[in-house]
Design an enzyme around this catalytic site. Sequence first.
Site, PDB file in Angstrom:
ATOM      1  N   PRO A 107      47.201   6.043  55.960  1.00 55.11           N
ATOM      2  CA  PRO A 107      47.014   6.553  57.325  1.00 55.11           C
ATOM      3  C   PRO A 107      48.078   7.566  57.692  1.00 55.11           C
ATOM      4  CG  PRO A 107      46.678   4.191  57.278  1.00 55.11           C
ATOM      5  CD  PRO A 107      47.163   4.581  55.910  1.00 55.11           C
ATOM      6  N   CYS A 108      47.624   8.681  58.271  1.00 53.59           N
ATOM      7  CA  CYS A 108      48.546   9.782  58.552  1.00 53.59           C
ATOM      8  C   CYS A 108      48.947   9.872  60.005  1.00 53.59           C
ATOM      9  CB  CYS A 108      47.918  11.111  58.118  1.00 53.59           C
ATOM     10  SG  CYS A 108      46.441  11.548  59.070  1.00 53.59           S
TER      11      CYS A 108
END
Length: 384
Positions: free
Chosen positions: A126-127
């Site tokens: 997840p960014c």
Amino acid sequence: MSDAPKLSKRHRDDSWLRMKTRPPVEGETIIRSVDLFAGCGGLALGTREACRRMNFGHTIEMANEWDENALAIFDRNLSPKYKESRDVSKLFNGSLNYNKMTVSEKKLVEDCPGINKPDLLTGGPPCQGHSDLNNHSRREDPRNALYYRMVRAAKVLKPKAILIENVSTVINSKERVVQKSQRMLEGMGYDVEQVVLWANEFGVPQKRKRHFMVASRISGIDPTVLDDYRLKKDRTLRWAIGDLVGKYPSDDLYNQPAKSNEENRKRMDWLVDNNEWDLPNHLRPKCHQSGHNYPAVYGRMKWDEPSSTITTGFRSNGQGRFTHPSAKPGRPLTPHEGARIQTFPDWFSFEGHSPSVMSKTIGNAVPPLLGMYVAYLAIRSIID
């Protein structure tokens, strides 16, 4: 590695993007991959297409994604041998410094032996915690630590090569996840390189900047080989979606724009009718007036330029420059148009899902064409 295989030039990106049926991926050499944080399959599709253009076969031994809708799209299109929707932290739950498998890790490998020692381990943790759009916990977010699960998975599975994707600002995380991960992988015997790439330089018709960590325990990683594939001229919005205008029925959810409220419809009509690209201050909502920070929001797209970054909000003109350049009445992009700009080919199906699921999975994905070139960089490092 001057004799390393190259991506075949007989495959045309525009033809691939418009294919209606999934092309076969065949060859004597079979690349076995494991995909974590898989999303709907953008990076895996890029890996698959790299294999096709190298005349290799490709099998996905496992796909892991906690979002069941995204995993269902992945499964329908890419047919992994094993799929798992549990949190990666529960699958690979050992300490980074623990050399033995935990009970959970051992059971996973026993249940799915094909994931042991794959050719390629890929993933896009997840960014949001690293993104400049996250104003609440930027650089210091518990999701940032999920990056380390890729390192733990590498210790357990022992892949020949590793590919980790994230936003370009991941290198600025307070936890220094990238720098620490590189040191750990090097300690495990991998040659590691970091590259930051603009998607538009590799055939994707949008401005999108991404960070990749590529590692190999077979040979060195040479990022300069990608220089041969950089395009001298950007592809445009017209190249991606110009052929879609007016060709699909309005009751097809994949090709139907979102229903905008009256004020937003007026804003989009004004832009098209006046041949303007940016909404004047007096037509914006009050919160976007008087020195607003995002002038592209509510803006109209340009046919002969690349799109700005496609996000999960591309179906709303209030989420970015997502007003269609010429449609009358004015409207934002459809899911199909967003997928094309992300370089998902027409055979890749999002059928059976709501438009909101489509926009979320499309916007969060790695553009497959960009993924193809980085996967090529990893795959060539493990081929004799």
